[in-house]
Motif scaffolding. Structure first.
Motif, PDB file in Angstrom:
ATOM      1  N   LYS A  79       0.743  -1.123  -0.115  1.00 38.42           N
ATOM      2  CA  LYS A  79      -0.100   0.105   0.054  1.00 38.42           C
ATOM      3  C   LYS A  79       0.809   1.153   0.219  1.00 38.42           C
ATOM      4  O   LYS A  79       0.375   2.423  -0.531  1.00 38.42           O
ATOM      5  CB  LYS A  79      -1.039  -0.204   1.277  1.00 38.42           C
ATOM      6  CG  LYS A  79      -1.933   1.030   1.281  1.00 38.42           C
ATOM      7  CD  LYS A  79      -2.939   0.850   0.278  1.00 38.42           C
ATOM      8  CE  LYS A  79      -4.186   1.704   0.095  1.00 38.42           C
ATOM      9  NZ  LYS A  79      -5.038   1.373  -0.894  1.00 38.42           N
ATOM     10  N   SER A  80       2.035   1.187   0.582  1.00 36.95           N
ATOM     11  CA  SER A  80       2.925   2.371   0.594  1.00 36.95           C
ATOM     12  C   SER A  80       3.517   2.778  -0.719  1.00 36.95           C
ATOM     13  O   SER A  80       3.887   3.642  -1.016  1.00 36.95           O
ATOM     14  CB  SER A  80       4.138   2.091   1.543  1.00 36.95           C
ATOM     15  OG  SER A  80       4.860   1.115   1.323  1.00 36.95           O
ATOM     16  N   GLU A  84       0.283   2.925  -6.266  1.00 36.71           N
ATOM     17  CA  GLU A  84      -0.657   2.022  -5.601  1.00 36.71           C
ATOM     18  C   GLU A  84      -1.746   3.319  -5.184  1.00 36.71           C
ATOM     19  O   GLU A  84      -2.863   2.975  -5.157  1.00 36.71           O
ATOM     20  CB  GLU A  84      -0.538   1.134  -4.707  1.00 36.71           C
ATOM     21  CG  GLU A  84      -1.520   0.711  -3.584  1.00 36.71           C
ATOM     22  CD  GLU A  84      -2.538   0.080  -4.274  1.00 36.71           C
ATOM     23  OE1 GLU A  84      -3.678  -0.172  -3.723  1.00 36.71           O
ATOM     24  OE2 GLU A  84      -1.979  -0.587  -5.570  1.00 36.71           O
ATOM     25  N   ASN A  85      -1.016   4.440  -4.625  1.00 39.07           N
ATOM     26  CA  ASN A  85      -2.390   5.313  -4.017  1.00 39.07           C
ATOM     27  C   ASN A  85      -2.374   6.290  -5.058  1.00 39.07           C
ATOM     28  O   ASN A  85      -3.213   7.366  -4.557  1.00 39.07           O
ATOM     29  CB  ASN A  85      -1.048   5.965  -2.859  1.00 39.07           C
ATOM     30  CG  ASN A  85      -0.971   4.927  -1.859  1.00 39.07           C
ATOM     31  OD1 ASN A  85      -1.790   4.348  -1.436  1.00 39.07           O
ATOM     32  ND2 ASN A  85       0.020   5.073  -1.173  1.00 39.07           N
ATOM     33  N   GLN A 143      -3.602  -2.692  -7.448  1.00 40.97           N
ATOM     34  CA  GLN A 143      -2.468  -2.830  -7.004  1.00 40.97           C
ATOM     35  C   GLN A 143      -1.796  -3.120  -8.444  1.00 40.97           C
ATOM     36  O   GLN A 143      -0.569  -3.821  -8.436  1.00 40.97           O
ATOM     37  CB  GLN A 143      -2.303  -4.176  -6.196  1.00 40.97           C
ATOM     38  CG  GLN A 143      -2.870  -3.803  -4.673  1.00 40.97           C
ATOM     39  CD  GLN A 143      -2.714  -5.165  -4.090  1.00 40.97           C
ATOM     40  OE1 GLN A 143      -2.527  -6.255  -4.186  1.00 40.97           O
ATOM     41  NE2 GLN A 143      -2.791  -4.847  -2.544  1.00 40.97           N
TER      42      GLN A 143
END
Length: 314
Positions: A79-80, A84-85, A143
């Protein structure tokens, strides 16, 4: 339809908030596995090979194996990753549609404007229509960093996911290297057969006969009382966030053109080379982001209405 993703299209310094929807659906009748003795549902368990415990989904991480070593990647670590963000569909260039090989196309998505004023959305759609171009974009979804083509379909912007270049295999078949002579008569007869079968394509003419027959079989068994009493479960629908903000469209377009021209001049291409078809470099930092409201694509597909095979009426 339920939106499966929310973000924005970065068109130079113009920010176009959008919602993303699956443009296609699977019409197959859903089947699951049961025990032929008593009709009990067959379910698979995720079992650890070391401790033999059944592991809950939330306790499962992902891993990569290479040369006898395994690297475990936690959900937090994945997630980091910056991509992905990202909630942005970044336009990187505009190309003629005929330059895209159809083999690269994957799934298609509808894009709905998600702001108080859809003017920026309408402008981008009209621009693609008038220039007869397709926008090549990059974005992150589920992802993965993805490549896509942004085109117009009717009144809607359509995002088509593309395969990366190294995901398309080369067709290397020695049998095709053999020189096989084709006579003029054979070619003439083959062409005549094509002409006799030539029509305009209408997808509504075609039905999935297997799914029709499967549905008929299921209905017949239900009518005969040959069925079990089962309890169906459905996932809870995810909520949707608020819309995007109104942007100063003319100012953003003006700054985008000035920035592109300045970049072309610095690289020696000339100021007139990129008036509307240049790469949107540096747009990520300047464009504001739409509020996040990520939905899982698989869950959205599962929550859609139960498919029914259709028989075309004569």
């Amino acid at each position: 339809m339920r939106a499966i993703w929310k973000g924005s299209i970065a068109f130079g310094l113009v920010n176009v908030p959008v919602k993303l929807y699956s443009a296609t659906e699977d019409h197959d009748v859903g089947l699951h596995q049961v025990h032929n003795k008593d009709g009990g549902r067959i379910r698979y368990q995720r079992k650890c090979e070391i401790c033999s415990d059944v592991v809950a989904f939330e306790d499962i991480d992902k891993a990569y194996e290479e040369e006898g070593r395994t690297v475990v990647l936690t959900a937090a670590e994945l997630k980091s990753l910056p991509e992905e963000n990202s909630r942005e569909i970044e336009v990187v260039e505009f190309i003629p549609a005929e330059q895209l090989d159809p083999i690269m196309y994957e799934r298609s998505y509808f894009l709905e404007p998600d702001s108080k004023s859809p003017k920026a959305y309408m402008l981008l759609r009209r621009t693609l229509e008038d220039t007869d171009r397709v926008a090549i974009v990059q974005y992150a979804l589920r992802q993965k960093t993805r490549l896509g083509a942004l085109r117009v379909r009717g009144d809607v912007l359509l995002l088509q996911a593309l395969l990366w270049g190294d995901e398309v295999r080369e067709a290397d078949f020695p049998s095709l290297e053999t020189d096989i002579p084709i006579t003029d008569k054979e070619l003439e007869m083959s062409s005549a057969l094509v002409d006799s079968m030539a029509h305009d394509f209408d997808p509504e003419q075609y039905t999935d006969d297997y799914q029709v027959q499967l549905r008929q079989l299921i209905d017949a068994k239900i009518e005969k009382g040959d069925s079990l009493d089962t309890e169906a479960t459905f996932g809870a629908p995810a909520g949707e966030g608020e819309g995007g903000e109104v942007i100063d469209l003319m100012e953003a377009l003006k700054r985008s053109l000035e920035k592109k021209r300045g970049k072309d001049a610095a690289s020696g291409k000339g100021a007139g080379a990129g008036a509307g078809a240049g790469k949107a470099a540096g747009s990520k930092g300047a464009a504001s982001k739409a509020p996040e409201a990520p939905d899982d694509e698989a869950a959205a597909d599962k929550a859609s209405s139960k498919p029914r095979a259709r028989v075309k009426k004569a």
